[in-house]
Write an enzyme that holds these catalytic residues in place. Structure first.
Site, mmCIF file in Angstrom:
data_model
loop_
_atom_site.group_PDB
_atom_site.id
_atom_site.type_symbol
_atom_site.label_atom_id
_atom_site.label_comp_id
_atom_site.label_asym_id
_atom_site.label_seq_id
_atom_site.Cartn_x
_atom_site.Cartn_y
_atom_site.Cartn_z
ATOM 1 N N ARG A 251 -3.676 15.985 -10.787
ATOM 2 C CA ARG A 251 -3.987 15.999 -12.211
ATOM 3 C C ARG A 251 -5.510 15.904 -12.361
ATOM 4 N NH1 ARG A 251 0.388 17.596 -12.396
ATOM 5 N NH2 ARG A 251 2.192 16.900 -13.628
ATOM 6 N N GLU A 279 -6.837 20.697 -19.421
ATOM 7 C CA GLU A 279 -6.133 21.651 -18.565
ATOM 8 C C GLU A 279 -6.870 22.986 -18.488
ATOM 9 O OE1 GLU A 279 -3.154 23.014 -16.007
ATOM 10 O OE2 GLU A 279 -3.431 20.984 -16.781
ATOM 11 N N HIS A 298 -3.670 26.422 -12.598
ATOM 12 C CA HIS A 298 -2.498 25.578 -12.370
ATOM 13 C C HIS A 298 -1.339 26.411 -11.811
ATOM 14 C CE1 HIS A 298 -0.499 21.607 -13.896
ATOM 15 N NE2 HIS A 298 -0.093 21.933 -12.692
ATOM 16 N N GLY A 301 1.953 25.097 -8.208
ATOM 17 C CA GLY A 301 3.375 24.797 -8.325
ATOM 18 C C GLY A 301 4.213 26.060 -8.383
#
Length: 340
Positions: A251, A279, A298, A301
């Site tokens: 994070r 973000e 991001h 994932g």
């Protein structure tokens, strides 16, 4: 262990954004779930509507995903039969509330499945930055000539490189596993891992300051908690070796981003950031144009065909629960503080 469900198949519903449901649960996965339970046709993303309340009144199981609203006391009162939640992604912090734990609702998460691509991304970035692939490609594109490779600095390469892992989370442990075949020394800082467990993992346990001071690359896998916000401080970043790499797939707020920006702009360290704080950085943030920083959106994932791993995990967990075997990947209330 859960007792076998008596009578007909349990009633279940999907609780997530409809777009997420379409992306993560392909028709084959939906059919597999429907074979295991009586799956409501609607995807619930708002628990307050009359239609959602009618579904909640009947469900034994919720299959949740990104975009699921909080399962608070009001929702649970509308779902008196609810006994379990199977989450098709990683963290359950956003929707599993204290009311769920107080009710005794069983919870499963696909965090272990989601850890796989994050760890693969991390390994790739460790090896690429160790070899300085991105910088060399940029310089090669600009010059169209090959530099004298015999003058390559001895700081370039992955032989006997030291990698520091911050937190033995699911992802952190997976990265350690992936690093094992490589000629790399691995350090670990995790206050909840003792020397014996570190030895079993094949790493050397060190203090936080030592991790940053000794590592050529530090990879951050710490969950964002009140006590870990800003954990990677200006002092720690300043103590890193010149040219060392800081990788963050956890994070953004775990890092002191101002300190990171100053160190990267000064050329003291390099960084790979799959997460930032906020973000999406403002368009004029200096990190966007810093040659020592790679920012990705991001994406570490699960994405694309990796969503199938999440879906398969969820189907497997529903099958185990419905047959009374219990979850293979349970989330325990007492362990929630250690999870992302």
């Amino acid at each position: 262990m859960t007792e076998p469900m008596p009578g007909p198949r349990p009633r279940a519903a999907l609780a997530m954004s409809p777009d997420v449901a379409s992306a993560v649960l392909d028709p084959e996965s939906r059919a597999a779930l429907d074979a295991l339970c009586r799956l409501a046709p609607a995807v619930l993303e708002d628990f307050t509507t009359p239609a959602a309340r009618a579904v909640l009144a009947e469900v034994d199981l919720l299959i949740t995903g990104w975009g699921c609203p909080p399962l608070d006391d009001d929702v649970l009162q509308a779902a008196p039969r609810l006994r379990a939640v199977v989450h098709t992604a990683g963290s359950v912090r956003g929707h599993v509330t204290d009311a769920c734990w107080d009710r005794g609702v069983e919870v499963s998460s696909a965090a272990a499945a989601n850890a796989v691509p994050v760890a693969e991304y991390t390994l790739a970035m460790i090896l690429l930055t160790g070899k300085r692939v991105l910088e060399s490609a940029r310089e090669y594109r600009a010059s169209r000539t090959r530099a004298d490779w015999l003058r390559t600095p001895r700081t370039v390469g992955n032989h006997r490189r030291t990698v520091g892992i911050l937190s033995a989370s699911l992802v952190g442990r997976r990265v350690i596993d992936l690093l094992r075949p490589h000629d790399i020394d691995v350090l670990l800082h995790d206050p909840y891992v003792d020397e014996a467990e570190a030895a079993r993992l094949g790493v050397r346990s060190v203090g936080l300051t030592e991790l940053f001071r000794l590592s050529d690359t530090v990879s951050v896998h710490t969950p964002l908690l009140p006590e870990t916000r800003g954990l990677v401080s200006r002092d720690l970043i300043g103590s890193m070796r010149p040219g060392a790499v800081l990788i963050n797939t956890a994070r953004g707020a775990v890092l002191d981003q101002d300190a990171l920006t100053d160190a990267a702009l000064a050329g003291h360290i390099r960084a790979v950031l799959d997460v930032t704080d906020p973000e999406i950085l403002p368009p004029d943030h200096p990190l966007w144009d810093c040659e020592h920083v790679l920012i990705t959106p991001h994406l570490a994932g699960s994405q694309g065909n990796e969503w199938r791993r999440l879906a398969d995990t969820a189907v497997s967990e529903v099958a185990r629960w419905a047959s009374g075997k219990g979850f293979l990947h349970p989330v325990r209330r007492e362990r929630l503080a250690f999870l992302a």
